[in-house]
Write an enzyme that holds these catalytic residues in place. Structure first.
Site, PDB file in Angstrom:
ATOM      1  N   THR A  28     -11.816  -2.031  -0.652  1.00 30.51           N
ATOM      2  CA  THR A  28     -13.129  -1.762  -0.055  1.00 30.51           C
ATOM      3  C   THR A  28     -14.218  -2.137  -1.057  1.00 30.51           C
ATOM      4  OG1 THR A  28     -12.245   0.064   1.250  1.00 30.51           O
ATOM      5  CG2 THR A  28     -14.622   0.091   0.856  1.00 30.51           C
ATOM      6  N   GLU A 103      -7.378   3.839  -0.730  1.00 31.44           N
ATOM      7  CA  GLU A 103      -7.113   2.760  -1.699  1.00 31.44           C
ATOM      8  C   GLU A 103      -5.911   3.117  -2.567  1.00 31.44           C
ATOM      9  OE1 GLU A 103     -11.702   1.133  -2.204  1.00 31.44           O
ATOM     10  OE2 GLU A 103     -10.947   2.582  -3.626  1.00 31.44           O
TER      11      GLU A 103
END
Ligand code: 5RP
Length: 218
Positions: A28, A103
């Site tokens: 991201t 993540e």
């Protein structure tokens, strides 16, 4: 070269890691957005991508790259993500965009983790960037006191809710000379979902873009 040009350079260099038929884990942030743009050009060669945030999911959909779920794909061959800080030892601080938990899950589930950064992110010791800690909302105040006990100065990230419905404490002034130990210590605080230290599962490779070109650290 400005920061965006450097981010783009690092992102495009990571494209050579993408092999035919792969499912690629996608981080991201603004650097990863350049990677998604590059991935669009080879989208017919890959099976799809697993995003780490709603923002990256939207970007993949716009790029017409098939979005897949980690629960369905199983482990991945490759994960590509940016970072807020990185050391020569490939320890990272991540979570500036608030997507640290997903993540970290995708990084853990991936065989290879390539981290793409511009050279301003490379530091000797982590911690000038405040460490994001994702916390369940009812534990915010308790966890903040525990972070103070560890020497930190937590700041509640205002008007921000993670994709998992939680809040973030951006924690300044921590001594991060032993990132792996601190990562575990903070994760052991009840109410913490995870923190932005990526040391126990660090990057396998850093691709660092600077005005003189690319530097690779394996
Ligand atoms: C998001 C992250 C990002 O990787 C990090 O914030 C770097 O972002 P950018 O590429 O925009 O500088 O950890 O949670």
């Amino acid at each position: 070269m400005n920061a965006d040009q450097l981010k783009k350079m690092a992102a495009e260099a990571a494209l050579s890691e993408v092999k035919d038929g792969m499912i690629v884990g996608i981080g991201t942030g603004s650097t990863v957005n350049f990677f998604i743009d590059a991935l669009q050009s080879v989208r017919h060669r890959i099976e799809g991508a697993v995003p780490s945030s709603a923002a990256s999911r939207e970007r993949l959909i716009t790029a017409e790259i098939p979005v897949l779920e980690l629960n369905v794909t199983g482990n991945l061959p490759l994960y590509v993500d940016g970072a807020d800080e990185a050391t020569q030892h490939r320890d990272l601080i991540k979570g500036g965009g608030g997507a640290l938990t997903q993540e970290k899950v995708i990084a853990a589930a991936s065989q290879r983790f390539i981290c793409i950064i511009d050279q301003s992110k490379l530091v000797d010791i982590l911690g000038a960037f405040p460490l994001p800690v994702e916390v369940i909302p009812m534990a915010r105040s308790y966890v903040a006191r525990q972070l103070v006990a560890l020497g930190g100065t937590p700041a509640y990230r205002m008007d921000f809710v993670t994709d998992n419905g939680n809040v973030i404490l951006d924690t300044h002034n921590l001594d991060i000379s032993r990132p792996g130990e601190l990562e575990q210590q903070i994760n052991n605080i009840p109410g913490v979902v995870t923190n932005g230290l990526f040391s126990q599962r660090k990057a396998d490779q850093l691709i660092i873009a600077g005005p003189d070109g690319l530097k690779i650290i394996d």
